[in-house]
Scaffold this motif. Structure first.
Motif, PDB file in Angstrom:
ATOM      1  N   LEU A 136      53.404 -19.671 -14.195  1.00 46.89           N
ATOM      2  CA  LEU A 136      53.092 -19.919 -15.600  1.00 46.89           C
ATOM      3  C   LEU A 136      54.396 -20.032 -16.378  1.00 46.89           C
ATOM      4  N   ARG A 137      54.511 -21.053 -17.192  1.00 45.49           N
ATOM      5  CA  ARG A 137      55.717 -21.243 -17.997  1.00 45.49           C
ATOM      6  C   ARG A 137      55.645 -20.374 -19.246  1.00 45.49           C
ATOM      7  N   VAL A 138      56.713 -19.623 -19.505  1.00 49.39           N
ATOM      8  CA  VAL A 138      56.801 -18.798 -20.706  1.00 49.39           C
ATOM      9  C   VAL A 138      58.161 -19.015 -21.357  1.00 49.39           C
ATOM     10  N   ASP A 139      58.246 -18.664 -22.660  1.00 52.30           N
ATOM     11  CA  ASP A 139      59.529 -18.761 -23.353  1.00 52.30           C
ATOM     12  C   ASP A 139      60.233 -17.410 -23.323  1.00 52.30           C
ATOM     13  N   LEU A 192      41.906 -22.626 -19.814  1.00 54.57           N
ATOM     14  CA  LEU A 192      43.012 -22.564 -20.755  1.00 54.57           C
ATOM     15  C   LEU A 192      43.900 -23.796 -20.604  1.00 54.57           C
ATOM     16  N   VAL A 193      44.713 -24.044 -21.610  1.00 49.83           N
ATOM     17  CA  VAL A 193      45.692 -25.129 -21.549  1.00 49.83           C
ATOM     18  C   VAL A 193      47.065 -24.475 -21.435  1.00 49.83           C
ATOM     19  N   LEU A 194      47.490 -24.267 -20.186  1.00 49.16           N
ATOM     20  CA  LEU A 194      48.748 -23.565 -19.930  1.00 49.16           C
ATOM     21  C   LEU A 194      49.703 -24.481 -19.175  1.00 49.16           C
ATOM     22  N   ASP A 195      50.930 -24.584 -19.655  1.00 48.15           N
ATOM     23  CA  ASP A 195      51.946 -25.334 -18.931  1.00 48.15           C
ATOM     24  C   ASP A 195      52.387 -24.538 -17.710  1.00 48.15           C
ATOM     25  N   ARG A 199      55.806 -15.904 -24.260  1.00 51.59           N
ATOM     26  CA  ARG A 199      54.654 -16.624 -24.804  1.00 51.59           C
ATOM     27  C   ARG A 199      54.333 -17.825 -23.924  1.00 51.59           C
ATOM     28  N   THR A 200      53.065 -18.032 -23.671  1.00 53.42           N
ATOM     29  CA  THR A 200      52.644 -19.255 -22.995  1.00 53.42           C
ATOM     30  C   THR A 200      52.501 -20.347 -24.050  1.00 53.42           C
ATOM     31  N   THR A 201      51.959 -21.485 -23.653  1.00 51.88           N
ATOM     32  CA  THR A 201      51.772 -22.590 -24.594  1.00 51.88           C
ATOM     33  C   THR A 201      50.522 -22.425 -25.440  1.00 51.88           C
ATOM     34  N   MET A 202      49.781 -21.333 -25.263  1.00 54.27           N
ATOM     35  CA  MET A 202      48.607 -21.059 -26.101  1.00 54.27           C
ATOM     36  C   MET A 202      48.914 -19.898 -27.032  1.00 54.27           C
TER      37      MET A 202
END
Length: 462
Positions: free
Chosen positions: A291-294, A282-285, A298-301
């Motif tokens: 894991l970065r979430v808002d 996966l491409v996850l920040d 939500r992740t970056t995917m």
């Protein structure tokens, strides 16, 4: 290979994951949950619940020992004994009832539970191996709830007499001696419990204070308990490794010493479980190691969410539960977002510590001009009648409009007041709101009322 399609796939059945799946099922979403080990995750099986059971047993044993002597309230009893095998069986029974209940709730809400290890193929596809067969699951939305694991020190690997909190909750009998590496909440909760059961406990902490996340005023009552129980606390000391006699350390003044210990309990924190499930696909920040979430988790995917310990601090079960419920509702089309201001943090030491919102120093560093006062349980009638006078409740509020920014407490049973504290902040209460609320007498909660009155400048009972 069985192909499975669903609206929602939850990876991990800890508190965050199973709550997300149950709520998604309630909302009519076709949901699958995958768990590699046990329903309920760390919290129900080897964390929150079993640790509190052991702590309760230790408290009751200490109480029985107190009544075998000259108790202040006149109750007398014989010298207590503990059948620790029966204690563990009782603890395991509680765990079984809760995990069985989780399974029943998932089934009731039409959530399919698959036991196996999930590995991402891509952002919409996961392979799960179960009993020799493989399920390929394709989902519109995926919730990552993989949780966390105890941090292992390279020079104190978990093996034999070097244990994590998991093994500490399943010891056949209380050891004669134990070295606890780390004076955070996990180490002190279990260290205090075993000290009450008769273990000679030594705490080794690299920092210059216990419970580093809490201020000195809150930790002072716990320090008194440690001293009363004969727990030796070595601050500014560094663990160096295991020896035949116990734990080798370097003291604050640079001397090499050995702490005699049958067991070495390492509690230096928990790390998010970000490996082993195909994150590389996966491409996850990342936000550091998390894991970065808002604010909607939500992740970056697109369509991939993350909740709970894997997303960072505070690593608390009730935070994960709230996030799981929220994400399920977001997928169902509800307008939700995450706000962490009213999350209670509870330390189940003796006495307990609760913190919700901002401490006085945190509020000041955030730019607020604050008013703050506490009310001691030594002036509370209910606390007196429970032999629980140690501790206090403290309120932190803005000086201009009296908005409550934080509430902290130390004392017997204050964990049960955490909901009231959190509700005050969630609802935007002011000091006048709390002062104007009639609190039942006699209760420990009256100290919340009095702390607010005192912050306003007119406490009644002090």
């Amino acid at each position: 290979m069985e192909d499975v399609t669903c609206k929602v796939l939850v990876i991990g059945a800890g508190p965050g994951g199973y709550v997300a799946a149950i709520r998604a099922g309630q909302l009519g979403l076709d949901t699958v949950i995958v768990e590699g080990e046990c329903l309920g995750g760390t919290c129900l099986n080897v964390g929150c619940i079993p640790s509190k059971a052991i702590i309760h047993a230790a408290d009751e044993f200490e109480k029985a020992a107190y009544f075998a002597g000259e108790s202040a309230i006149g109750v007398k009893a014989g010298k207590p004994e503990i059948d620790f095998a029966k204690t563990l069986a009782w603890k395991d029974g509680i765990v079984k009832r809760l995990t069985t209940g989780v399974g029943g709730l998932l089934k009731k809400n039409k959530v399919r539970a698959i036991t196996g290890w999930a590995t991402f193929v891509d952002g919409k596809t996961v392979d799960v191996k179960e009993n020799g067969s493989t399920h390929r699951i394709r989902a519109e939305n995926i919730i990552i709830a993989t949780g966390s694991v105890p941090v292992e020190l390279p020079f104190l690997a978990f093996s034999g007499d070097v244990i994590s909190s998991t093994e500490a909750l399943a010891l056949a009998t209380p050891p004669k001696s134990m070295a606890v590496v780390g004076a955070g909440y996990i180490g002190l909760e279990l260290g205090i419990a075993y000290a009450k059961l008769g273990t000679k406990v030594t705490v080794v902490e690299a920092m210059d204070k216990i419970l580093p996340l809490y201020d000195k005023e809150l930790t002072r009552p716990v320090e008194k308990t440690l001293k009363r129980l004969g727990v030796e606390v070595l601050l500014g000391a560094k663990a160096k490794g295991q020896s035949k006699k116990g734990l080798d350390i370097e003291t604050a003044d640079g001397k090499a010493e050995t702490v005699k210990a049958e067991k070495i309990l390492v509690t230096v924190g928990r790390a998010p479980k970000t490996e082993g499930w195909g994150r590389d696909k996966l491409v996850l920040d990342m936000d550091g190691k998390f894991l970065r979430v808002d604010d909607k988790c939500r992740t970056t995917m697109s369509g991939v969410y993350a909740i709970g310990d894997v997303t960072g601090e505070p690593m608390l079960a009730h935070r994960a539960m709230a996030q799981g419920e929220m994400v399920a509702e977001i997928i169902a089309g509800h307008n939700r977002r995450w706000d962490k201001r009213a999350i209670p943090a509870v330390c189940f030491t003796d006495p307990e510590i609760v913190s919700v919102g901002l401490s006085p120093e945190e509020a000041k560093s955030s730019g607020y001009d604050v008013k703050t006062q506490n009310f001691p349980f030594s002036a509370n009638g209910r606390a007196m009648s429970m032999e629980a006078e140690e501790g206090f409740i403290r309120v932190v509020a803005r000086a201009d409009n009296k908005l409550v920014l934080g509430v902290q407490a130390a004392g017997k049973g204050v964990s049960e007041l955490s909901t009231a504290f959190g509700l005050a902040i969630e609802m935007g209460a002011t000091l006048d709101d709390i002062a104007g609320t009639i609190h039942a007498h006699p209760t420990l909660g009256e100290a919340f009322h009095e702390a607010s009155l005192r912050t306003l400048g007119h406490a009644l009972h002090i």
